[in-house]
Write an enzyme that holds these catalytic residues in place. Structure first.
Site, PDB file in Angstrom:
ATOM      1  CB  THR A 119      -0.918   0.027   1.246  1.00  0.00           C
ATOM      2  OG1 THR A 119      -1.494   1.329   1.370  1.00  0.00           O
ATOM      3  CG2 THR A 119      -0.155  -0.261   2.535  1.00  0.00           C
ATOM      4  CE1 TYR A 143      -4.104  -1.752   5.483  1.00  0.00           C
ATOM      5  CE2 TYR A 143      -3.587   0.450   4.652  1.00  0.00           C
ATOM      6  CZ  TYR A 143      -3.892  -0.890   4.419  1.00  0.00           C
ATOM      7  OH  TYR A 143      -3.967  -1.360   3.125  1.00  0.00           O
TER       8      TYR A 143
HETATM    9  N1  LIG Z   1      -8.768  -1.093  -1.654  1.00  0.00           N
HETATM   10  C1  LIG Z   1      -7.693  -0.304  -1.721  1.00  0.00           C
HETATM   11  O1  LIG Z   1      -7.770   0.848  -2.177  1.00  0.00           O
HETATM   12  C2  LIG Z   1      -6.338  -0.809  -1.268  1.00  0.00           C
HETATM   13  C3  LIG Z   1      -5.240   0.068  -1.374  1.00  0.00           C
HETATM   14  C4  LIG Z   1      -3.985  -0.391  -0.962  1.00  0.00           C
HETATM   15  C5  LIG Z   1      -3.836  -1.682  -0.497  1.00  0.00           C
HETATM   16  N2  LIG Z   1      -4.911  -2.505  -0.385  1.00  0.00           N
HETATM   17  C6  LIG Z   1      -4.695  -3.883   0.123  1.00  0.00           C
HETATM   18  O2  LIG Z   1      -5.298  -4.792  -0.771  1.00  0.00           O
HETATM   19  C7  LIG Z   1      -5.790  -5.927  -0.074  1.00  0.00           C
HETATM   20  C8  LIG Z   1      -7.236  -6.140  -0.429  1.00  0.00           C
HETATM   21  O3  LIG Z   1      -7.990  -4.985  -0.066  1.00  0.00           O
HETATM   22  P1  LIG Z   1      -9.551  -4.911  -0.333  1.00  0.00           P
HETATM   23  O4  LIG Z   1      -9.905  -3.493  -0.527  1.00  0.00           O
HETATM   24  O5  LIG Z   1      -9.913  -5.911  -1.362  1.00  0.00           O
HETATM   25  O6  LIG Z   1     -10.111  -5.362   1.107  1.00  0.00           O
HETATM   26  P2  LIG Z   1     -11.344  -6.314   1.440  1.00  0.00           P
HETATM   27  O7  LIG Z   1     -11.662  -6.071   2.884  1.00  0.00           O
HETATM   28  O8  LIG Z   1     -12.416  -6.170   0.440  1.00  0.00           O
HETATM   29  O9  LIG Z   1     -10.700  -7.760   1.278  1.00  0.00           O
HETATM   30  C9  LIG Z   1      -9.912  -8.367   2.274  1.00  0.00           C
HETATM   31  C10 LIG Z   1     -10.356  -9.809   2.382  1.00  0.00           C
HETATM   32  O10 LIG Z   1      -9.552 -10.439   3.401  1.00  0.00           O
HETATM   33  C11 LIG Z   1     -10.394 -11.226   4.216  1.00  0.00           C
HETATM   34  N3  LIG Z   1      -9.799 -11.366   5.542  1.00  0.00           N
HETATM   35  C12 LIG Z   1      -9.570 -10.382   6.449  1.00  0.00           C
HETATM   36  N4  LIG Z   1      -9.054 -10.913   7.562  1.00  0.00           N
HETATM   37  C13 LIG Z   1      -8.936 -12.251   7.348  1.00  0.00           C
HETATM   38  C14 LIG Z   1      -8.462 -13.330   8.129  1.00  0.00           C
HETATM   39  N5  LIG Z   1      -8.012 -13.160   9.394  1.00  0.00           N
HETATM   40  N6  LIG Z   1      -8.479 -14.576   7.598  1.00  0.00           N
HETATM   41  C15 LIG Z   1      -8.941 -14.781   6.337  1.00  0.00           C
HETATM   42  N7  LIG Z   1      -9.413 -13.791   5.548  1.00  0.00           N
HETATM   43  C16 LIG Z   1      -9.407 -12.540   6.060  1.00  0.00           C
HETATM   44  C17 LIG Z   1     -11.717 -10.480   4.252  1.00  0.00           C
HETATM   45  O11 LIG Z   1     -12.810 -11.309   4.613  1.00  0.00           O
HETATM   46  C18 LIG Z   1     -11.815  -9.956   2.820  1.00  0.00           C
HETATM   47  O12 LIG Z   1     -12.476 -10.864   1.972  1.00  0.00           O
HETATM   48  C19 LIG Z   1      -5.534  -5.663   1.401  1.00  0.00           C
HETATM   49  O13 LIG Z   1      -4.371  -6.350   1.778  1.00  0.00           O
HETATM   50  C20 LIG Z   1      -5.334  -4.164   1.472  1.00  0.00           C
HETATM   51  O14 LIG Z   1      -4.492  -3.812   2.538  1.00  0.00           O
HETATM   52  C21 LIG Z   1      -6.152  -2.105  -0.762  1.00  0.00           C
END
Ligand SMILES: NC(=O)c1ccc[n+]([C@@H]2O[C@H](COP(=O)([O-])OP(=O)(O)OC[C@H]3O[C@@H](n4cnc5c(N)ncnc54)[C@H](O)[C@@H]3O)[C@@H](O)[C@H]2O)c1
Length: 322
Positions: A119, A143
């Site tokens: 990120t 985070y």
């Molecule tokens: N959305 C953004 O703009 C963005 C930006 C930078 C980085 N990210 C990173 O991308 C990744 C995905 O983000 P997203 O927006 O799709 O988030 P999201 O919350 O939609 O997806 C995360 C998934 O991880 C699962 N999860 C969480 N804790 C868990 C656990 N203990 N065991 C098993 N599953 C678990 C959740 O149920 C969910 O399905 C993350 O690692 C996030 O840090 C996202």
């Protein structure tokens, strides 16, 4: 067959589900491993779902033994900055402990390649945009701390790995088979569109007195399918390259909060009520990627404009009402 399987942690979430669709299109079988704490069973459409906690190394090892994945794509994480301030130990447990468990299971089952979601939150708030991968690192919240610790762990692991540092993911599958579905939703584009659809509250704009052209914060919005495409290219990269690789994923172009709202008004044809609130602590005026390294090394390029991202996200909001 086994070589065509990828283990996708967090595949029931926003980015993970789009990557699963892209993997399936490219001939892979994505096996989703997710505890559904933030994800949705209904978004797992392109391969099997195994329900489990990413901190459970034994559970992960069992899934790897059964499916023999060629690589892991690791999305499972807690992702809400404000929540991380209130609950830092939970963020450390899931985001760092979860990554440690994935690596332990990989070691046990001889899976040697991993691609993870990094990120832009690892960069110092003082780093000037456009931000290269070598910009100063200094996360401003738990985070970002947890994601940086994850990166360090990977660096020390000895596994071939790619860390993709996303900027602001937005947009949705143009065929509306999946899309952004966070509860709570903290991201600007879905919240603007929820307000437009009348299913969300009045949009709060945090600060209009920043040193930017229109006074509102500027961010680098990137289509989730451009992020998905980078994951496939990263997988290919690891076939020929050893060691660890870090890439920014952004378009290199910033858009202000006002520009996003104006784009949404144009795309939806709806009025979008907005209130101006005080600045939020920790928000920097401008955060834009320099994506040159990913373009050169992976042959990747972000293709979708902000207009396209908002158009695809609007289609998803209209269909899903989330
Ligand atoms: N959305 C953004 O703009 C963005 C930006 C930078 C980085 N990210 C990173 O991308 C990744 C995905 O983000 P997203 O927006 O799709 O988030 P999201 O919350 O939609 O997806 C995360 C998934 O991880 C699962 N999860 C969480 N804790 C868990 C656990 N203990 N065991 C098993 N599953 C678990 C959740 O149920 C969910 O399905 C993350 O690692 C996030 O840090 C996202």
């Amino acid at each position: 067959m086994a070589e065509k399987t990828i283990l996708v942690t967090g595949g029931a979430g926003y980015v993970g589900s789009h990557v699963c669709k892209a993997l399936a299109r490219a001939g892979f079988t994505p096996v989703t491993y997710d505890n559904l704490i933030r994800g949705h069973r209904a978004l797992v459409k392109w391969g099997p779902l195994v329900i489990g906690d990413v901190c459970d190394a034994n559970g992960l090892a069992e899934v790897m033994a059964q499916h023999r994945p060629a690589a892991v794509m690791h999305f499972a994480a807690l992702t809400v900055v404000g929540e991380s301030v209130l609950y830092p130990e939970g963020y450390l447990r899931t985001n760092v402990g979860g990554t440690a468990a994935v690596l332990t299971a990989m070691r046990k089952q001889n899976v040697s390649r991993i691609i993870v979601s990094g990120t832009a939150a690892v960069y110092s708030t003082l780093a000037p945009s456009p931000i290269t991968e070598d910009a100063p690192i200094a996360p401003a919240n738990p985070y970002g701390d947890s994601k940086l610790a994850m990166e360090k762990l990977l660096g020390e692991s000895g596994f071939g790995h790619v860390i993709l540092r996303y900027f602001n993911a937005a947009g949705a599958d143009p065929e509306t088979e999946t899309g952004e579905w966070h509860e709570p939703e903290t991201h600007l584009v879905p919240n603007v569109l929820r307000a437009a659809a009348g299913i969300g509250p009045t949009l709060k704009m945090f600060g209009d007195d920043y040193p930017t052209p229109d006074g509102t914060c500027v961010r680098d919005y990137i289509h989730v399918n451009d992020i998905a495409a980078a994951h496939l290219l990263a997988l290919k990269h690891l076939e020929s390259q050893t060691g660890g690789h870090i890439f920014n994923l952004g378009t290199g172009t910033g858009h202000s909060v006002r520009e996003v709202i104006d784009t949404a008004r144009r795309v939806t044809g709806k009025p979008i009520p907005v209130t101006v609130e005080p600045r939020r602590p920790g928000d920097v005026p401008v955060l834009v990627a320099d994506p040159a390294r990913a373009m050169k090394a992976l042959g990747w390029e972000a293709r979708a404009s902000l207009e396209q991202q908002v158009t695809d996200a609007w289609r998803w909001v209209q269909k899903s009402q989330v």
